[in-house]
Scaffold this active site. Structure first.
Site, PDB file in Angstrom:
ATOM      1  N   SER A 136       0.914  -1.157   0.031  1.00  0.00           N
ATOM      2  CA  SER A 136       0.123   0.151  -0.111  1.00  0.00           C
ATOM      3  C   SER A 136       0.823   1.237   0.085  1.00  0.00           C
ATOM      4  O   SER A 136       1.991   1.411   0.424  1.00  0.00           O
ATOM      5  CB  SER A 136      -0.753  -0.036   1.142  1.00  0.00           C
ATOM      6  OG  SER A 136      -1.418   1.183   1.596  1.00  0.00           O
ATOM      7  N   TYR A 149      -1.096  -0.235  10.678  1.00  0.00           N
ATOM      8  CA  TYR A 149      -1.175  -0.851   9.120  1.00  0.00           C
ATOM      9  C   TYR A 149      -0.048  -0.502   8.402  1.00  0.00           C
ATOM     10  O   TYR A 149       0.560  -1.056   7.668  1.00  0.00           O
ATOM     11  CB  TYR A 149      -2.511  -0.243   8.708  1.00  0.00           C
ATOM     12  CG  TYR A 149      -2.533  -0.510   7.352  1.00  0.00           C
ATOM     13  CD1 TYR A 149      -3.253  -1.783   6.954  1.00  0.00           C
ATOM     14  CD2 TYR A 149      -2.732   0.389   6.348  1.00  0.00           C
ATOM     15  CE1 TYR A 149      -3.317  -2.067   5.667  1.00  0.00           C
ATOM     16  CE2 TYR A 149      -2.918   0.143   5.107  1.00  0.00           C
ATOM     17  CZ  TYR A 149      -3.372  -1.037   4.556  1.00  0.00           C
ATOM     18  OH  TYR A 149      -3.584  -1.465   3.272  1.00  0.00           O
TER      19      TYR A 149
HETATM   20  N1  NAP Z   1      -8.670  -1.254  -0.183  1.00  0.00           N
HETATM   21  C1  NAP Z   1      -7.896  -0.638  -0.215  1.00  0.00           C
HETATM   22  O1  NAP Z   1      -7.964   0.791  -0.442  1.00  0.00           O
HETATM   23  C2  NAP Z   1      -6.115  -0.874  -0.135  1.00  0.00           C
HETATM   24  C3  NAP Z   1      -5.460   0.238  -0.566  1.00  0.00           C
HETATM   25  C4  NAP Z   1      -4.192  -0.487  -0.546  1.00  0.00           C
HETATM   26  C5  NAP Z   1      -3.796  -2.176  -0.052  1.00  0.00           C
HETATM   27  N2  NAP Z   1      -4.756  -2.757   0.226  1.00  0.00           N
HETATM   28  C6  NAP Z   1      -4.304  -4.047   0.380  1.00  0.00           C
HETATM   29  O2  NAP Z   1      -5.189  -4.939  -0.467  1.00  0.00           O
HETATM   30  C7  NAP Z   1      -5.314  -5.914   0.288  1.00  0.00           C
HETATM   31  C8  NAP Z   1      -6.837  -6.423   0.136  1.00  0.00           C
HETATM   32  O3  NAP Z   1      -7.791  -5.545   0.746  1.00  0.00           O
HETATM   33  P1  NAP Z   1      -9.326  -5.270   0.583  1.00  0.00           P
HETATM   34  O4  NAP Z   1      -9.392  -4.012   0.458  1.00  0.00           O
HETATM   35  O5  NAP Z   1      -9.646  -6.364  -0.492  1.00  0.00           O
HETATM   36  O6  NAP Z   1      -9.697  -5.868   2.129  1.00  0.00           O
HETATM   37  P2  NAP Z   1     -11.002  -6.564   2.309  1.00  0.00           P
HETATM   38  O7  NAP Z   1     -12.037  -6.190   1.457  1.00  0.00           O
HETATM   39  O8  NAP Z   1     -11.217  -6.091   3.710  1.00  0.00           O
HETATM   40  O9  NAP Z   1     -10.973  -8.035   2.216  1.00  0.00           O
HETATM   41  C9  NAP Z   1      -9.770  -8.610   3.161  1.00  0.00           C
HETATM   42  C10 NAP Z   1      -9.589  -9.954   2.662  1.00  0.00           C
HETATM   43  O10 NAP Z   1      -8.757 -10.503   3.829  1.00  0.00           O
HETATM   44  C11 NAP Z   1      -9.298 -11.463   4.462  1.00  0.00           C
HETATM   45  N3  NAP Z   1      -8.462 -11.639   5.828  1.00  0.00           N
HETATM   46  C12 NAP Z   1      -8.363 -10.710   6.650  1.00  0.00           C
HETATM   47  N4  NAP Z   1      -7.851 -10.952   7.717  1.00  0.00           N
HETATM   48  C13 NAP Z   1      -7.391 -12.424   7.621  1.00  0.00           C
HETATM   49  C14 NAP Z   1      -6.661 -13.231   8.521  1.00  0.00           C
HETATM   50  N5  NAP Z   1      -6.340 -12.798   9.638  1.00  0.00           N
HETATM   51  N6  NAP Z   1      -6.761 -14.518   8.021  1.00  0.00           N
HETATM   52  C15 NAP Z   1      -7.272 -14.851   6.649  1.00  0.00           C
HETATM   53  N7  NAP Z   1      -7.944 -14.198   5.969  1.00  0.00           N
HETATM   54  C16 NAP Z   1      -7.891 -12.796   6.407  1.00  0.00           C
HETATM   55  C17 NAP Z   1     -10.759 -11.409   4.410  1.00  0.00           C
HETATM   56  O11 NAP Z   1     -11.597 -12.541   4.720  1.00  0.00           O
HETATM   57  P3  NAP Z   1     -12.034 -12.843   6.295  1.00  0.00           P
HETATM   58  O12 NAP Z   1     -12.526 -11.588   6.675  1.00  0.00           O
HETATM   59  O13 NAP Z   1     -13.069 -13.761   5.931  1.00  0.00           O
HETATM   60  O14 NAP Z   1     -10.870 -13.359   6.809  1.00  0.00           O
HETATM   61  C18 NAP Z   1     -10.896 -10.802   3.052  1.00  0.00           C
HETATM   62  O15 NAP Z   1     -11.090 -11.970   2.029  1.00  0.00           O
HETATM   63  C19 NAP Z   1      -4.811  -5.811   1.572  1.00  0.00           C
HETATM   64  O16 NAP Z   1      -3.548  -6.603   2.086  1.00  0.00           O
HETATM   65  C20 NAP Z   1      -4.991  -4.223   1.868  1.00  0.00           C
HETATM   66  O17 NAP Z   1      -3.967  -4.103   2.707  1.00  0.00           O
HETATM   67  C21 NAP Z   1      -5.950  -2.276  -0.019  1.00  0.00           C
END
Ligand code: NAP
Length: 263
Positions: A136, A149
Site C-alpha cells: 500500500s 497498518y
Molecule cells: N482497499 C484499499 O484501499 C487498499 C489499499 C492499499 C492496499 N490494500 C491491500 O489490499 C489487500 C486486500 O484488501 P481489500 O481492500 O480487498 O480488503 P477487504 O475487502 O477487507 O478483504 C480482506 C480479505 O482478507 C481476508 N482476511 C483478513 N484477515 C484475515 C486473516 N487473519 N486470515 C485470513 N484471511 C483474512 C478477508 O476474509 P475474512 O474476513 O473472511 O478473513 C478478506 O477476504 C490488503 O492487503 C490491503 O492491505 C487495500
C-alpha cells in the site's frame, strides 16, 4: 508466466481485491486455492471460481501452518502465491488495542513472509514461482492513524525488495503491488473507525478516485502474464513518488554489487 493450469493461492480471496483477482485468474484458466476466515463466504467465493477453500485465520500460527499443505495436497505445487489478505484498523497508536495491533502485524506482515518462506524451497527446486505481495502507499508515506497498518505495509514493501535481490537468477520472482485507495470493505471500515482516516481518505479521493477492485485484478493478472518485474503501482499517477522512495535501495545496490548470490 502461463496462467492456464497454474496453481494460484490467494490469501483473502473471499471478497474485495482478492476475490476480484480470483475471478480474473480463473478466466485465464488458473487452478485456485482461496484462504479466508469466514468459511461460509469463502466457500461461496470458491463455488463461483471452482477453487479450493482453505478456511484459516492467518494470524493464528497453527492455522497458518495448515494452509500450504492443504493447498498442495489438493492441487500440487504452488506456482503463484498472492499475499493479499490484510487488516486495517485505523487509529492513532495510543488508541489502538493490543489485539488489533497484533492482528495487523501477524496478518499483514508475518503471515505473508512465513507463507513465502515455506514455499521458497519447492519453488527454488522447480526454478519456478511468483510471489505477489499486495502492499500500500500507506507503507511509503507516514500517514496518521496508520502506525500499525502502515508499518506492516512498509515492512512488506521492504521485504519484497529484499527478496527480489535474494532471488535474482533463480527463476523465482517477487512482484510488488502498491495500491492507493481501492473501493472495498477495508476502505469503508477504516473510514468508519477513525475520524482522521475518514478525512484523510476524503482528501485523497478528491485527488485520486478510489479504484475498482476489478481494475486492480486485471492489472495484477496482466503483470503475471507478461512476466513483469517492475513494481506495479496503482493508480499509475502515484508511481513517480513511489519510484523516488526507492533511491536508497538503488544506492545500496551499488554498494553491494557483485557479491555472491544468495542461492
Ligand atoms: N482497499 C484499499 O484501499 C487498499 C489499499 C492499499 C492496499 N490494500 C491491500 O489490499 C489487500 C486486500 O484488501 P481489500 O481492500 O480487498 O480488503 P477487504 O475487502 O477487507 O478483504 C480482506 C480479505 O482478507 C481476508 N482476511 C483478513 N484477515 C484475515 C486473516 N487473519 N486470515 C485470513 N484471511 C483474512 C478477508 O476474509 P475474512 O474476513 O473472511 O478473513 C478478506 O477476504 C490488503 O492487503 C490491503 O492491505 C487495500
Amino acid at each position: 508466466m502461463e496462467l492456464s493450469g497454474a496453481h494460484v493461492v490467494i490469501t483473502g480471496g473471499s471478497r474485495g481485491i482478492g476475490l476480484a483477482i480470483a475471478r480474473a485468474m480463473v478466466a485465464q484458466g488458473a487452478r485456485l486455492t482461496l484462504v479466508g476466515r469466514d468459511r461460509a463466504r469463502l466457500e461461496e467465493a470458491c463455488r463461483e471460481v471452482s477453487g479450493l477453500a482453505v478456511a484459516a485465520d492467518l494470524a493464528d500460527e497453527q492455522q497458518l501452518a495448515r494452509v500450504l499443505p492443504a493447498a498442495q495436497a489438493a492441487h500440487g505445487p504452488v506456482d503463484v502465491l498472492v499475499n493479499n489478505a490484510g487488516v486495517n484498523v485505523a487509529s492513532p497508536l495510543g488508541r489502538c488495542s493490543a489485539q488489533d495491533l497484533r492482528t495487523m502485524m501477524l496478518t499483514n506482515l508475518y503471515a505473508p513472509l512465513e507463507l513465502t518462506r515455506s514455499l521458497l524451497g519447492p519453488m527454488l527446486a522447480r526454478r519456478r514461482g511468483v510471489i505477489v505481495n499486495i502492499s500500500s502507499l500507506a507503507g511509503d508515506w507516514a500517514m496518521r492513524s496508520a502506525v500499525g497498518y502502515g508499518s506492516t505495509k512498509a515492512g512488506l514493501t521492504l521485504a519484497t525488495r529484499t527478496l527480489q535481490r535474494e532471488l535474482k537468477g533463480t527463476g523465482v520472482v517477487a512482484l510488488l503491488v502498491v495500491l492507493g485507495l481501492v473501493d472495498t470493505d477495508m476502505t469503508a471500515g477504516a473510514a468508519e473507525s477513525d475520524p482522521f482516516a475518514r478525512a484523510g481518505m476524503e482528501r485523497f479521493a478528491k485527488q485520486l478516485a478510489p479504484l475498482p477492485p476489478e481494475l486492480v485484478a486485471r492489472r495484477v493478472v496482466d503483470a503475471l502474464a507478461q512476466d513483469r518485474r517492475r513494481d506495479l503501482v496503482l493508480p499509475a499517477t502515484a508511481a513517480p513518488l513511489h519510484k523516488l522512495g526507492k533511491i536508497n535501495t538503488r544506492v545500496a545496490d551499488l554498494l553491494f554489487a557483485r557479491l555472491p548470490p544468495s542461492y
